[in-house]
Design a protein around this motif. Structure first.
Motif, PDB file in Angstrom:
ATOM      1  N   ALA A   1       0.829  -1.207   0.000  1.00  0.00           N
ATOM      2  CA  ALA A   1       0.000   0.000   0.000  1.00  0.00           C
ATOM      3  C   ALA A   1       0.863   1.257   0.000  1.00  0.00           C
ATOM      4  CB  ALA A   1      -0.944   0.004   1.211  1.00  0.00           C
ATOM      5  N   GLU A   2       1.938   1.249   0.776  1.00  0.00           N
ATOM      6  CA  GLU A   2       2.860   2.386   0.824  1.00  0.00           C
ATOM      7  C   GLU A   2       3.522   2.603  -0.535  1.00  0.00           C
ATOM      8  OE1 GLU A   2       5.485   1.201   3.907  1.00  0.00           O
ATOM      9  OE2 GLU A   2       4.153   1.784   5.548  1.00  0.00           O
ATOM     10  N   ILE A   3       3.934   1.506  -1.186  1.00  0.00           N
ATOM     11  CA  ILE A   3       4.593   1.612  -2.501  1.00  0.00           C
ATOM     12  C   ILE A   3       3.627   2.207  -3.525  1.00  0.00           C
ATOM     13  CG2 ILE A   3       5.555   0.265  -4.416  1.00  0.00           C
ATOM     14  CD1 ILE A   3       6.675  -1.672  -2.271  1.00  0.00           C
ATOM     15  N   ILE A   4       2.382   1.730  -3.520  1.00  0.00           N
ATOM     16  CA  ILE A   4       1.389   2.251  -4.480  1.00  0.00           C
ATOM     17  C   ILE A   4       1.135   3.736  -4.229  1.00  0.00           C
ATOM     18  CG2 ILE A   4      -1.029   2.103  -5.204  1.00  0.00           C
ATOM     19  CD1 ILE A   4      -0.871  -0.917  -4.659  1.00  0.00           C
ATOM     20  N   GLN A   5       1.033   4.123  -2.955  1.00  0.00           N
ATOM     21  CA  GLN A   5       0.831   5.543  -2.641  1.00  0.00           C
ATOM     22  C   GLN A   5       2.015   6.372  -3.120  1.00  0.00           C
ATOM     23  OE1 GLN A   5      -1.948   6.634  -1.770  1.00  0.00           O
ATOM     24  NE2 GLN A   5      -2.960   5.456  -0.171  1.00  0.00           N
ATOM     25  N   ASP A   6       3.236   5.867  -2.948  1.00  0.00           N
ATOM     26  CA  ASP A   6       4.431   6.587  -3.401  1.00  0.00           C
ATOM     27  C   ASP A   6       4.438   6.755  -4.922  1.00  0.00           C
ATOM     28  OD1 ASP A   6       5.326   6.803  -0.814  1.00  0.00           O
ATOM     29  OD2 ASP A   6       6.754   5.123  -0.957  1.00  0.00           O
TER      30      ASP A   6
END
Length: 482
Positions: A474-479
């Motif tokens: 989820a963090e990677i997609i947000q980044d």
């Protein structure tokens, strides 16, 4: 890098020299033949866990000794080895043989997934198999230790497979509404071999295979390598949409339809009873044979799926494929095909020409599991564990992905089809996740035009890994989308 060879970082020999000697040995003993493309400097640095400059020095030594050469558009390739320098005639160009082979290579991202799966430290969020901790190792050991183990043989079985196993499968599938004799059953080395035998034994080159879109079949080249064409038909929440099949068969001269009605791979969709009847009716009218892949059919949670297409088939239209790979373990390599006897006779003849039968030990183990009641006990345990993992995964998605995407809640099987609602490069997401220790199965593996979905599996990674992997994802997609 082979496990038997590792850099010795405490050695007095410089690292670049150790690497150069290792690569030189692979060239000199023929593992890297003349014409072989050397991995990129970045890939080599990652494999050996050294700075890129160390690789540059190592390759510089090999180039100076005349072993490798950089060519524009081709990268760095092996141009010589000691034998080719001394021999009066050059060695065979194995790369030309590799390119000439009729079997197509896996698509690049599948090759990368296969390589990454060997890394024990990676979180495998897309792997379509049971976790090793869910496989019945102890029960299997007991089967081979009890007195009845005297019954098994180390010899070849008969062409259609061990008769006792076929009798047990004949009894087992009656619970699904399928009533066939053992003579209409062929034991194969997994469901994939069933598809290979069908492609070799029943279809002409140039034939068109209809299938759901997306489909697992797009991630392998079993039909394409036999000269077949795949044509995708859209799905909805009830399964494959049937109202265009008649027209498409006439337009594309369709030879066969492949479907996974129960807990579809990759979407997890369960084809409704009504849609199954519609599909069978239209295929009967169009005289379009069906391959029904039911490898996930036993993995239901709240209630069993509708009866298979084969149970409603009174015309011999359906070839029914089953397997123990998704329930007892992929290493057994035991599956089966059920169909009209002339078809089974034809496929068994081809199987005998290719491998002389599936493992007699695996056939014995599966027959014992079915006959003793152990298989039913095992399924109850696996269903409970998979249901828990599904609910756990869905809860994590609700907590961390509610603003990122949407997903289904499957009634069985292994897969959640995650739709990302932000514009994103699937290749970039795959690479960044892999760098973070997370292995994904992007949607374009199953439909080359798909840039929106991920196939998430809750069957392999532990709940802790699933939670850690999804939070980081989820963090990677947000980044990537911020």
């Amino acid at each position: 890098m082979p496990k038997e060879w590792m850099l010795n970082k405490s050695s007095s020999i410089p690292l670049h020299q150790q690497i150069a000697e290792y690569m030189k040995r692979k060239i000199m003993n023929g593992e890297w033949s003349v014409g072989t493309r050397i991995p990129s400097q970045r890939d080599l640095a990652k494999k050996f866990q050294v700075n890129r400059s160390t690789i540059v020095y190592a390759m510089g030594e090999l180039a100076a000794d005349g072993f490798i050469e950089s060519k524009v558009g081709k990268g760095t390739i092996v141009v010589n080895n000691t034998w080719s320098l001394l021999a009066s005639t050059p060695p065979p160009d194995w790369n030309s043989y590799v390119k000439a082979g009729s079997y197509q290579s896996n698509i690049q991202i599948i090759q990368e997934i296969n390589r990454a799966e060997s890394n024990p430290n990676i979180i495998r969020l897309g792997t379509g198999e049971l976790s090793p901790e869910l496989l019945p190792f102890e029960k299997m050991k007991q089967i081979f230790q009890n007195d009845s183990s005297k019954m098994f043989t180390l010899g070849y079985s008969e062409p259609k497979g061990n008769l006792y196993l076929r009798e047990m499968i004949s009894e087992y599938i009656k619970s699904k509404g399928i009533d066939v004799s053992p003579s209409s059953i062929l034991i194969v080395s997994g469901a994939l071999q069933a598809l290979q035998l069908i492609s070799l034994g029943l279809l002409h080159r140039g034939s068109t295979i209809f299938l759901e879109s997306p489909s697992y079949l797009n991630s392998i080249h079993v039909f394409q390598s036999a000269g077949m064409n795949l044509f995708g038909i859209p799905m909805d929440d009830e399964g494959i949409i049937t109202n265009t099949i008649g027209r498409l068969k006439k337009q594309h001269n369709g030879a066969l339809l492949y479907t996974i009605p129960a807990f579809h791979n990759p979407t997890g969709i369960l084809m409704s009873s009504q849609r199954r009847m519609e599909l069978l009716n239209v295929c009967q009218i169009e005289r379009l044979p069906i391959i029904e892949d039911d490898v996930y059919g036993d993995l239901w949670f709240e209630k069993p799926p509708p009866i298979p297409l084969k149970a409603m088939d009174n015309q011999g239209l359906v070839l029914y494929v089953g397997s123990m790979s998704k329930t007892l373990g992929p290493g057994l390599r035991i599956g089966w095909v059920i169909g009209p006897e002339p078809v089974i006779d034809r496929l068994s003849d081809i199987k005998m020409q290719t491998d002389y039968g599936a493992s007699s030990l695996s056939q014995y183990a599966v027959s014992e599991y079915l006959s003793s009641g152990l298989y039913d006990q095992h399924l109850k345990k696996i269903r409970g564990e998979l249901k828990y993992r599904r609910d756990f995964t869905v809860a994590i998605l609700h907590k961390y992905f509610k603003d990122i995407g949407t997903w289904n809640k499957p009634d069985g099987g292994f897969y959640i089809w995650l739709s990302i609602n932000k514009q994103i490069s699937m290749r970039g997401l795959f690479e960044k996740a892999l760098k973070a220790g997370i292995l994904l199965n992007p949607g374009n593996v199953y439909d080359r035009n798909d840039q929106q979905h991920l196939r998430l599996s809750y069957s392999y990674a532990s709940p802790r890994q699933i939670e850690n992997g999804l939070i980081r994802l989820a963090e990677i997609i947000q980044d990537l989308t911020s």
